[in-house]
Design a protein around this motif. Structure first.
Motif, PDB file in Angstrom:
ATOM      1  N   THR A   1       0.825  -1.218   0.000  1.00  0.00           N
ATOM      2  CA  THR A   1       0.000   0.000   0.000  1.00  0.00           C
ATOM      3  C   THR A   1       0.853   1.261   0.000  1.00  0.00           C
ATOM      4  O   THR A   1       1.710   1.456   0.859  1.00  0.00           O
ATOM      5  CB  THR A   1      -0.909   0.013   1.251  1.00  0.00           C
ATOM      6  N   ILE A   2       0.616   2.110  -0.970  1.00  0.00           N
ATOM      7  CA  ILE A   2       1.279   3.421  -1.029  1.00  0.00           C
ATOM      8  C   ILE A   2       0.173   4.448  -0.766  1.00  0.00           C
ATOM      9  O   ILE A   2      -0.825   4.497  -1.470  1.00  0.00           O
ATOM     10  CB  ILE A   2       1.945   3.654  -2.420  1.00  0.00           C
ATOM     11  N   SER A   3       0.370   5.258   0.266  1.00  0.00           N
ATOM     12  CA  SER A   3      -0.712   6.162   0.681  1.00  0.00           C
ATOM     13  C   SER A   3      -0.719   7.488  -0.069  1.00  0.00           C
ATOM     14  O   SER A   3      -1.744   8.167  -0.114  1.00  0.00           O
ATOM     15  CB  SER A   3      -0.599   6.457   2.178  1.00  0.00           C
ATOM     16  N   GLU A   4       0.458   7.879  -0.587  1.00  0.00           N
ATOM     17  CA  GLU A   4       0.497   9.160  -1.317  1.00  0.00           C
ATOM     18  C   GLU A   4       1.524   9.080  -2.430  1.00  0.00           C
ATOM     19  O   GLU A   4       2.601   8.508  -2.265  1.00  0.00           O
ATOM     20  CB  GLU A   4       0.861  10.309  -0.353  1.00  0.00           C
ATOM     21  N   ILE A   5       1.205   9.678  -3.561  1.00  0.00           N
ATOM     22  CA  ILE A   5       2.172   9.782  -4.652  1.00  0.00           C
ATOM     23  C   ILE A   5       2.338  11.269  -4.969  1.00  0.00           C
ATOM     24  O   ILE A   5       1.359  11.998  -5.054  1.00  0.00           O
ATOM     25  CB  ILE A   5       1.754   8.932  -5.887  1.00  0.00           C
ATOM     26  N   TRP A   6       3.589  11.680  -5.075  1.00  0.00           N
ATOM     27  CA  TRP A   6       3.920  13.110  -5.194  1.00  0.00           C
ATOM     28  C   TRP A   6       4.406  13.427  -6.594  1.00  0.00           C
ATOM     29  O   TRP A   6       5.476  12.980  -7.009  1.00  0.00           O
ATOM     30  CB  TRP A   6       5.029  13.436  -4.194  1.00  0.00           C
ATOM     31  N   PHE A   7       3.616  14.196  -7.333  1.00  0.00           N
ATOM     32  CA  PHE A   7       4.006  14.603  -8.675  1.00  0.00           C
ATOM     33  C   PHE A   7       4.453  16.053  -8.635  1.00  0.00           C
ATOM     34  O   PHE A   7       3.632  16.962  -8.456  1.00  0.00           O
ATOM     35  CB  PHE A   7       2.833  14.429  -9.653  1.00  0.00           C
ATOM     36  N   ASP A   8       5.755  16.219  -8.800  1.00  0.00           N
ATOM     37  CA  ASP A   8       6.336  17.554  -8.704  1.00  0.00           C
ATOM     38  C   ASP A   8       6.046  18.385  -9.955  1.00  0.00           C
ATOM     39  O   ASP A   8       5.957  17.848 -11.052  1.00  0.00           O
ATOM     40  CB  ASP A   8       7.847  17.384  -8.528  1.00  0.00           C
ATOM     41  N   GLY A   9       5.978  19.695  -9.748  1.00  0.00           N
ATOM     42  CA  GLY A   9       5.683  20.593 -10.870  1.00  0.00           C
ATOM     43  C   GLY A   9       6.924  21.038 -11.636  1.00  0.00           C
ATOM     44  O   GLY A   9       6.814  21.527 -12.763  1.00  0.00           O
ATOM     45  N   ALA A  10       8.134  20.884 -11.028  1.00  0.00           N
ATOM     46  CA  ALA A  10       9.359  21.363 -11.707  1.00  0.00           C
ATOM     47  C   ALA A  10       9.647  20.469 -12.899  1.00  0.00           C
ATOM     48  O   ALA A  10       9.799  19.265 -12.761  1.00  0.00           O
ATOM     49  CB  ALA A  10      10.537  21.336 -10.735  1.00  0.00           C
TER      50      ALA A  10
END
Ligand code: FUL
Length: 491
Positions: A185-194
């Protein structure tokens, strides 16, 4: 004869049943509180309740003492000889962080897991003789200490030869699938804007600019949803969690979780708009306030004297959680693979101050009177605002946007902090309010503010009084409050 008696008995029983059912239904109807058009999902409410989470910025960049790796870094340099991933997680846990997000891949493209789609990874480093998998170690440690797992997979990749071409999108999707399929289980995925700029790009050493529509974001989000239905997606444009437009850990003074998602663009965000949202927004997107405990995101020994102090982190808590956001604080390990003592002790100091301040709500169980009530039913009792339960709440008379709440304590008390919360599962409503204390026979304004949302915290000079008054001056829909609190922070 007996048949008639039996039929009569059944009739009586049915009537009693119908009567009881109607009482129950009317009680339920009276307890019904109409939600706003835009409300958070259950996952978003739970996410908001975590309040403080952490970032771990660690990759090959750490070994080059850089912030952004160019993409030409040598995997052989990745060798954290004293690494202790459990140390990171234990520090996070003791510091009150409920989730940790690891930079599985930062802009330099180096992968902390042995991705089968690239050679630019931990598998070509001396770490564990090329057999290491830091994503796995991280996930295992988080599970052991009951910390949720988040992963950062940088869309910008300064190493990959195809960055900027359609081939890279396939590569990116493959990596996302790898991460979301192999680590539970992965609770959050972070897609960066840079995104986009100069880089190594497989040896081309050039600048690559990408167009607005380079990433098929909706398709990428669908991949996440299909592999991990409960994984919260962060980006400049949500859909679940949004950037707040700065990296100082501050929500706007006015902060609506509602925002018009059609106005948001990943990588080209209107930072001012992200920092406030708007009451008429068509989506609920939780604000996440990212900030590093150090000036940089990655560890640099030259910044050891610039680690944010416990009181500075406390202030960040007021600027983020205290303004309806979630605080995401970065604690970067050094090149040995350990979090510096200074960072951990300042984080612990922060937790102690917050715990000490908010452990004793001086108005818990006090007498509450309000200018109006949603209905006479117990379900909206004024006393609900001082019961410290997030399930119960008080609401004003339907259709009103103004209300007064007075709370009287048994004895006079000294306080300098105020807390107020809306029951956000019914939406965010309050847009202007003021708090006063009754001092020397008159009401003295302590502080005033605009939005509330999940939580609003206000600071003011230490005051002694027995009575406080909250005036809700404006609200976009019938105001409702789940909790208020009064506290003393020792200075
Ligand atoms: C930014 C990145 O460019 C920084 O290096 C860092 O990862 C931060 C959290 O996001 O956009």
């Amino acid at each position: 004869m007996t048949l008639i008696v039996r039929a009569l008995k059944i009739n009586v029983l049915i009537s009693i049943f119908i009567f009881l059912k109607s009482i129950l239904l009317s009680a339920q109807e009276k307890c019904y509180f109409p939600p706003c058009k835009i409300v958070p999902s259950e996952n978003q409410v739970n996410y908001q309740q975590m309040e403080v989470i952490g970032f771990i910025h660690f990759t090959i960049t750490t070994f080059y003492n850089k912030e952004w790796g160019y993409g030409d870094e040598d995997p052989k340099r990745f060798n954290p000889i004293k690494i202790d991933v459990e140390q990171w997680v234990k520090i996070a846990q003791a510091g009150g962080l409920k989730e940790l997000i690891l930079t599985a891949k930062h802009h330099d493209g180096f992968c902390l897991w042995p991705s089968k789609f690239t050679e630019h990874s931990i598998k070509n480093s001396p770490y564990k003789g090329g057999m290491g998998d830091l994503v796995k170690e991280f996930v295992d440690a988080c599970r052991k200490y009951n910390i949720k797992v988040g992963l950062y997979l940088s869309p910008w990749d300064r190493n990959h030869k195809d960055y900027g071409k359609p081939e890279y999108i396939e590569y990116y999707k493959n990596q996302l699938i790898e991460l979301l399929s192999n680590y539970g289980t992965i609770s959050e995925i972070w897609f960066d804007g840079a995104n986009g700029g100069d880089g190594y790009y497989g040896g081309s050493n050039e600048k690559r600019v990408i167009g607005d529509d380079y990433y098929p974001w909706e398709e990428i989000f669908t991949i996440v949803r299909s592999l991990q239905p409960n994984c919260m997606i962060f980006s400049d444009a949500g859909p679940d969690i949004r950037w707040v437009g700065n990296e100082n850990g501050h929500c706007g003074d006015t902060f609506w979780s509602t925002i018009d998602r059609t106005k948001l663009k990943i990588g080209a965000a209107d930072t001012k708009y992200l920092n406030t949202g708007e009451p008429d927004g068509n989506k609920w997107i939780v604000g996440e306030c990212d900030v590093s405990i150090r000036p940089g995101w990655f560890f640099h020994s030259s910044e050891n004297g610039k680690v944010k102090s416990s009181t500075e982190i406390v202030d960040l808590y007021y600027q983020s959680v205290g303004k309806n956001g979630v605080l995401l604080i970065n604690i970067p390990p050094d090149s040995l693979g350990l979090i510096n003592k200074k960072d951990s002790s300042n984080l612990f100091g922060f937790k102690t101050i917050i715990d000490e301040t908010f452990k004793n709500n001086l108005i818990k169980g006090s007498i509450v009177s309000t200018s109006s009530s949603f209905s006479d039913e117990k379900c909206f009792a004024a006393s609900n605002v001082v019961d410290e339960s997030s399930d119960s709440f008080w609401a004003a008379k339907a259709g009103t946007n103004y209300a007064i709440i007075e709370i009287e304590m048994k004895d006079s008390a000294m306080f300098n902090r105020f807390l107020i919360q809306e029951p956000i599962r019914f939406g965010q409503r309050i847009s202007e309010f003021e708090v006063s204390a009754f001092v020397n026979n008159e009401w003295r304004i302590l502080s005033s503010a605009t939005t509330v949302g999940y939580k609003r915290l206000l600071k003011f000079e230490t005051t002694t009084s027995k009575k406080i008054r909250i005036i809700i001056k404006n609200s976009i829909s019938t105001p409702a409050i789940s909790n208020v609190g009064l506290y003393l922070e020792f200075q």
